[in-house]
Design a protein around this motif. Structure first.
Motif, PDB file in Angstrom:
ATOM      1  N   GLU A 167     -19.829  -5.301 -24.309  1.00  0.00           N
ATOM      2  CA  GLU A 167     -18.491  -4.727 -24.149  1.00  0.00           C
ATOM      3  C   GLU A 167     -18.353  -3.376 -24.846  1.00  0.00           C
ATOM      4  N   VAL A 168     -18.995  -3.223 -25.990  1.00  0.00           N
ATOM      5  CA  VAL A 168     -18.884  -1.969 -26.741  1.00  0.00           C
ATOM      6  C   VAL A 168     -19.547  -0.836 -25.974  1.00  0.00           C
ATOM      7  N   ILE A 169     -20.766  -1.072 -25.520  1.00  0.00           N
ATOM      8  CA  ILE A 169     -21.485  -0.048 -24.770  1.00  0.00           C
ATOM      9  C   ILE A 169     -20.739   0.288 -23.493  1.00  0.00           C
ATOM     10  N   GLU A 170     -20.309  -0.739 -22.776  1.00  0.00           N
ATOM     11  CA  GLU A 170     -19.620  -0.513 -21.506  1.00  0.00           C
ATOM     12  C   GLU A 170     -18.344   0.299 -21.700  1.00  0.00           C
ATOM     13  N   SER A 171     -17.636   0.051 -22.804  1.00  0.00           N
ATOM     14  CA  SER A 171     -16.376   0.769 -23.039  1.00  0.00           C
ATOM     15  C   SER A 171     -16.610   2.237 -23.395  1.00  0.00           C
ATOM     16  N   ILE A 172     -17.800   2.554 -23.911  1.00  0.00           N
ATOM     17  CA  ILE A 172     -18.104   3.931 -24.308  1.00  0.00           C
ATOM     18  C   ILE A 172     -18.629   4.737 -23.135  1.00  0.00           C
ATOM     19  N   VAL A 173     -19.590   4.183 -22.395  1.00  0.00           N
ATOM     20  CA  VAL A 173     -20.338   4.985 -21.419  1.00  0.00           C
ATOM     21  C   VAL A 173     -19.520   5.402 -20.200  1.00  0.00           C
ATOM     22  N   ASN A 174     -18.363   4.793 -19.978  1.00  0.00           N
ATOM     23  CA  ASN A 174     -17.566   5.203 -18.819  1.00  0.00           C
ATOM     24  C   ASN A 174     -16.461   6.199 -19.177  1.00  0.00           C
ATOM     25  N   GLN A 175     -16.481   6.702 -20.417  1.00  0.00           N
ATOM     26  CA  GLN A 175     -15.488   7.679 -20.840  1.00  0.00           C
ATOM     27  C   GLN A 175     -16.010   9.104 -20.634  1.00  0.00           C
ATOM     28  N   GLN A 176     -15.125  10.008 -20.275  1.00  0.00           N
ATOM     29  CA  GLN A 176     -15.512  11.412 -20.141  1.00  0.00           C
ATOM     30  C   GLN A 176     -15.676  12.077 -21.499  1.00  0.00           C
ATOM     31  N   SER A 177     -14.931  11.599 -22.495  1.00  0.00           N
ATOM     32  CA  SER A 177     -15.062  12.135 -23.846  1.00  0.00           C
ATOM     33  C   SER A 177     -14.585  11.093 -24.853  1.00  0.00           C
ATOM     34  N   TYR A 178     -14.957  11.325 -26.109  1.00  0.00           N
ATOM     35  CA  TYR A 178     -14.594  10.407 -27.191  1.00  0.00           C
ATOM     36  C   TYR A 178     -14.335  11.269 -28.425  1.00  0.00           C
ATOM     37  N   SER A 179     -13.158  11.114 -29.021  1.00  0.00           N
ATOM     38  CA  SER A 179     -12.785  11.961 -30.159  1.00  0.00           C
ATOM     39  C   SER A 179     -12.708  11.170 -31.457  1.00  0.00           C
ATOM     40  N   THR A 180     -13.217  11.769 -32.530  1.00  0.00           N
ATOM     41  CA  THR A 180     -13.069  11.247 -33.884  1.00  0.00           C
ATOM     42  C   THR A 180     -12.216  12.245 -34.664  1.00  0.00           C
ATOM     43  N   LYS A 181     -12.078  12.046 -35.966  1.00  0.00           N
ATOM     44  CA  LYS A 181     -11.297  12.977 -36.787  1.00  0.00           C
ATOM     45  C   LYS A 181     -11.964  14.353 -36.871  1.00  0.00           C
ATOM     46  N   THR A 182     -13.280  14.384 -36.681  1.00  0.00           N
ATOM     47  CA  THR A 182     -14.007  15.642 -36.880  1.00  0.00           C
ATOM     48  C   THR A 182     -14.698  16.165 -35.626  1.00  0.00           C
ATOM     49  N   HIS A 183     -14.918  15.307 -34.644  1.00  0.00           N
ATOM     50  CA  HIS A 183     -15.707  15.703 -33.484  1.00  0.00           C
ATOM     51  C   HIS A 183     -15.079  15.191 -32.188  1.00  0.00           C
ATOM     52  N   THR A 184     -15.388  15.878 -31.107  1.00  0.00           N
ATOM     53  CA  THR A 184     -15.154  15.356 -29.767  1.00  0.00           C
ATOM     54  C   THR A 184     -16.486  15.364 -29.036  1.00  0.00           C
ATOM     55  N   TYR A 185     -16.881  14.198 -28.580  1.00  0.00           N
ATOM     56  CA  TYR A 185     -18.165  14.055 -27.896  1.00  0.00           C
ATOM     57  C   TYR A 185     -17.919  13.999 -26.394  1.00  0.00           C
ATOM     58  N   THR A 186     -18.565  14.882 -25.662  1.00  0.00           N
ATOM     59  CA  THR A 186     -18.364  14.996 -24.225  1.00  0.00           C
ATOM     60  C   THR A 186     -19.512  14.338 -23.474  1.00  0.00           C
ATOM     61  N   ASN A 187     -19.159  13.533 -22.492  1.00  0.00           N
ATOM     62  CA  ASN A 187     -20.159  12.826 -21.700  1.00  0.00           C
ATOM     63  C   ASN A 187     -20.938  13.812 -20.829  1.00  0.00           C
ATOM     64  N   ARG A 188     -22.259  13.736 -20.883  1.00  0.00           N
ATOM     65  CA  ARG A 188     -23.105  14.629 -20.086  1.00  0.00           C
ATOM     66  C   ARG A 188     -23.352  14.105 -18.667  1.00  0.00           C
ATOM     67  N   ASN A 189     -22.820  12.945 -18.379  1.00  0.00           N
ATOM     68  CA  ASN A 189     -23.027  12.334 -17.057  1.00  0.00           C
ATOM     69  C   ASN A 189     -22.070  12.964 -16.049  1.00  0.00           C
ATOM     70  N   LYS A 190     -22.603  13.807 -15.167  1.00  0.00           N
ATOM     71  CA  LYS A 190     -21.764  14.532 -14.200  1.00  0.00           C
ATOM     72  C   LYS A 190     -21.145  13.617 -13.156  1.00  0.00           C
ATOM     73  N   LEU A 191     -21.686  12.408 -12.988  1.00  0.00           N
ATOM     74  CA  LEU A 191     -21.075  11.468 -12.050  1.00  0.00           C
ATOM     75  C   LEU A 191     -19.689  11.047 -12.533  1.00  0.00           C
ATOM     76  N   LEU A 192     -19.465  11.162 -13.837  1.00  0.00           N
ATOM     77  CA  LEU A 192     -18.199  10.733 -14.427  1.00  0.00           C
ATOM     78  C   LEU A 192     -17.246  11.885 -14.698  1.00  0.00           C
ATOM     79  N   SER A 193     -17.689  13.105 -14.481  1.00  0.00           N
ATOM     80  CA  SER A 193     -16.854  14.273 -14.755  1.00  0.00           C
ATOM     81  C   SER A 193     -16.075  14.675 -13.506  1.00  0.00           C
ATOM     82  N   ASP A 194     -14.763  14.514 -13.551  1.00  0.00           N
ATOM     83  CA  ASP A 194     -13.960  14.787 -12.358  1.00  0.00           C
ATOM     84  C   ASP A 194     -13.908  16.266 -12.001  1.00  0.00           C
TER      85      ASP A 194
END
Length: 289
Positions: A198-225
């Motif tokens: 569930e943890v992996i699945e919830s992460i890998v389908n996101q376009q980005s993920y933000s923390t207090k210091t960073h925003t991580y952008t998904n490199r998977n172009k299939l998921l980038s609208d």
């Protein structure tokens, strides 16, 4: 006598065709699917049924698709909220490698580092997670090299547990090493297990993920609208590239209740996306076989 023998042959062909009709149909239909990648496979995530295969057992370099296995091993030994203090492993970074921009002394949760590793493909995050996990299990006295080697041992044990027996992993990030290899089939098995987490699945389908210091952008172009390769049904999973591995992609998608996993290895910078879309389309079109 000849007539009787002929009838027996016809009967055998009919019986064989009845019991193996799916395999025969797949063999003829999949031959019309043309992709650039050197190896590929499409499986139904729910049933494990193979819908397409090309050199699926050929040993090739997996690049950062390795990180799906890294995530599985980490989550078997740590909870998502555990804090990880980034250490001197950040100085192991090689020129040009993918990085999440971590710095020594930074504290991130396991989940935050997983996002950095799976979305932005940060090798620094993979190293920090591997060393944290190894030292947690086997003692903090392990050196960085010892910890990474121990984690690789855990990776290989997990791979064998999943049936990925044609693979060998020597690091948690997928940077090139001639002894670090896998197959399209093995990566599909690893991906199937990753999708069940569930943890992996919830992460890998996101376009980005933000923390207090960073925003991580998904490199998977299939998921980038905003991408020309956007695929509305896509749900993950992991990109990969090194000069030796070429462009690799482990992808997943869901449509009308059917879930697919595809693997493409050693393709091109653009064709890795078109290959994956072609295979996903094929999988959904033939899903009622």
């Amino acid at each position: 006598m000849k007539k009787k023998g002929f009838l027996i042959i016809i009967l055998i062909i009919v019986v064989f065709g009845f019991y193996y009709k799916d395999q025969i149909k797949l063999a003829f239909d999949s031959s019309t699917v043309k992709i650039n990648g050197d190896a590929a496979v499409v499986i139904d995530e729910n049933t494990g049924k193979v819908m397409y295969k090309k050199n699926e057992h050929r040993q090739l370099y997996p690049a950062s698709t390795t990180k799906l296995l890294t995530a599985l091993v980490v989550l078997e030994n740590a909870s998502v909220e555990e804090p990880v203090t980034v250490g001197r492993e950040v100085y192991l970074k090689m020129e040009g490698e993918a990085s999440a921009g971590l710095f020594e002394g930074q504290v991130q949760s396991v989940e935050e580092l997983l996002a950095a590793m799976l979305l932005q493909s940060g090798n620094d995050a993979a190293r920090s997670l591997a060393i944290f996990t190894a030292q947690k299990i086997n003692g903090s006295a392990l050196s960085l090299d010892e910890a990474e080697q121990y984690f690789a041992q855990l990776m290989n044990e997990k791979a064998r547990e999943l049936g990925a027996t044609d693979s060998n992993f020597v690091n948690p990030h997928g940077l090139h090493d001639p002894k670090h290899y896998s197959t399209a089939w093995d990566l599909a098995l690893i991906a199937k297990s990753a999708k069940q987490n569930e943890v992996i699945e919830s992460i890998v389908n996101q376009q980005s993920y933000s923390t207090k210091t960073h925003t991580y952008t998904n490199r998977n172009k299939l998921l980038s609208d905003g991408s020309e390769y956007y695929y509305g049904a896509a749900t993950g999973l992991k990109t990969g590239f090194t000069d030796q591995a070429g462009y690799c992609l482990v992808s997943s998608a869901e449509k009308d209740g059917q879930k697919l996993i595809t693997v493409v290895l050693h393709s091109g910078e653009e064709t890795v996306w078109t290959d994956s879309i072609t295979l996903l389309d094929y999988g959904f079109e033939t899903g009622n076989y």
